[in-house]
Design a protein around this motif. Structure first.
Motif, PDB file in Angstrom:
ATOM      1  N   TRP A  24       0.466  -1.386   1.746  1.00 39.24           N
ATOM      2  CA  TRP A  24       1.483  -1.245   0.716  1.00 39.24           C
ATOM      3  C   TRP A  24       2.686  -2.145   1.023  1.00 39.24           C
ATOM      4  O   TRP A  24       3.238  -2.774   0.126  1.00 39.24           O
ATOM      5  N   ALA A  25       3.074  -2.223   2.287  1.00 40.45           N
ATOM      6  CA  ALA A  25       4.214  -3.065   2.677  1.00 40.45           C
ATOM      7  C   ALA A  25       3.914  -4.545   2.422  1.00 40.45           C
ATOM      8  O   ALA A  25       4.776  -5.285   1.940  1.00 40.45           O
ATOM      9  N   GLN A  26       2.711  -4.982   2.755  1.00 45.55           N
ATOM     10  CA  GLN A  26       2.332  -6.376   2.504  1.00 45.55           C
ATOM     11  C   GLN A  26       2.318  -6.681   1.010  1.00 45.55           C
ATOM     12  O   GLN A  26       2.739  -7.760   0.582  1.00 45.55           O
ATOM     13  N   LEU A  27       1.848  -5.714   0.234  1.00 40.92           N
ATOM     14  CA  LEU A  27       1.795  -5.891  -1.210  1.00 40.92           C
ATOM     15  C   LEU A  27       3.195  -5.998  -1.802  1.00 40.92           C
ATOM     16  O   LEU A  27       3.452  -6.866  -2.650  1.00 40.92           O
ATOM     17  N   GLN A  28       4.118  -5.163  -1.338  1.00 47.73           N
ATOM     18  CA  GLN A  28       5.494  -5.228  -1.811  1.00 47.73           C
ATOM     19  C   GLN A  28       6.147  -6.543  -1.414  1.00 47.73           C
ATOM     20  O   GLN A  28       6.871  -7.157  -2.209  1.00 47.73           O
ATOM     21  N   SER A  29       5.904  -6.983  -0.210  1.00 45.58           N
ATOM     22  CA  SER A  29       6.468  -8.237   0.263  1.00 45.58           C
ATOM     23  C   SER A  29       5.951  -9.413  -0.565  1.00 45.58           C
ATOM     24  O   SER A  29       6.723 -10.291  -0.980  1.00 45.58           O
ATOM     25  N   SER A  30       4.666  -9.434  -0.822  1.00 46.21           N
ATOM     26  CA  SER A  30       4.081 -10.510  -1.628  1.00 46.21           C
ATOM     27  C   SER A  30       4.621 -10.488  -3.053  1.00 46.21           C
ATOM     28  O   SER A  30       4.895 -11.551  -3.632  1.00 46.21           O
ATOM     29  N   ALA A  31       4.777  -9.311  -3.611  1.00 46.12           N
ATOM     30  CA  ALA A  31       5.310  -9.198  -4.971  1.00 46.12           C
ATOM     31  C   ALA A  31       6.744  -9.716  -5.028  1.00 46.12           C
ATOM     32  O   ALA A  31       7.130 -10.393  -5.986  1.00 46.12           O
ATOM     33  N   ALA A  37      10.103 -16.592  -6.423  1.00 45.22           N
ATOM     34  CA  ALA A  37       9.598 -17.933  -6.750  1.00 45.22           C
ATOM     35  C   ALA A  37       9.568 -18.147  -8.260  1.00 45.22           C
ATOM     36  O   ALA A  37       9.904 -19.234  -8.745  1.00 45.22           O
ATOM     37  N   THR A  38       9.193 -17.125  -9.009  1.00 41.46           N
ATOM     38  CA  THR A  38       9.160 -17.228 -10.462  1.00 41.46           C
ATOM     39  C   THR A  38      10.564 -17.432 -11.020  1.00 41.46           C
ATOM     40  O   THR A  38      10.777 -18.248 -11.930  1.00 41.46           O
TER      41      THR A  38
END
Length: 64
Positions: A24-31, A37-38
């Motif tokens: 979950w932490a990796q997913l939040q960081s990537s998001a 970037a967007t």
């Protein structure tokens, strides 16, 4: 038909056993990285749009 069933079974095995899903932490960081970037990309496109608009307006005024 057995080939389709075999494909579905193998796909299920691969998705449940072999794929490493992010935490979950990796997913939040990537998001967060994607959102930043967007936003940066959108600001750059906006700046280029305004620059082109003013450049073209100046050129049209010179030609009239």
């Amino acid at each position: 038909m057995s080939r389709i069933g075999n494909y579905i079974k193998e796909s299920y095995k691969e998705l449940t056993k072999k794929v490493s899903w992010p935490t979950w932490a990796q997913l939040q960081s990537s998001a967060a990285v994607v959102m930043v970037a967007t936003a940066i990309f959108a600001i750059l496109v906006l700046a280029m749009d305004f620059t082109f608009k003013y450049l073209m307006t100046g050129i049209y005024r010179l030609l009239q």
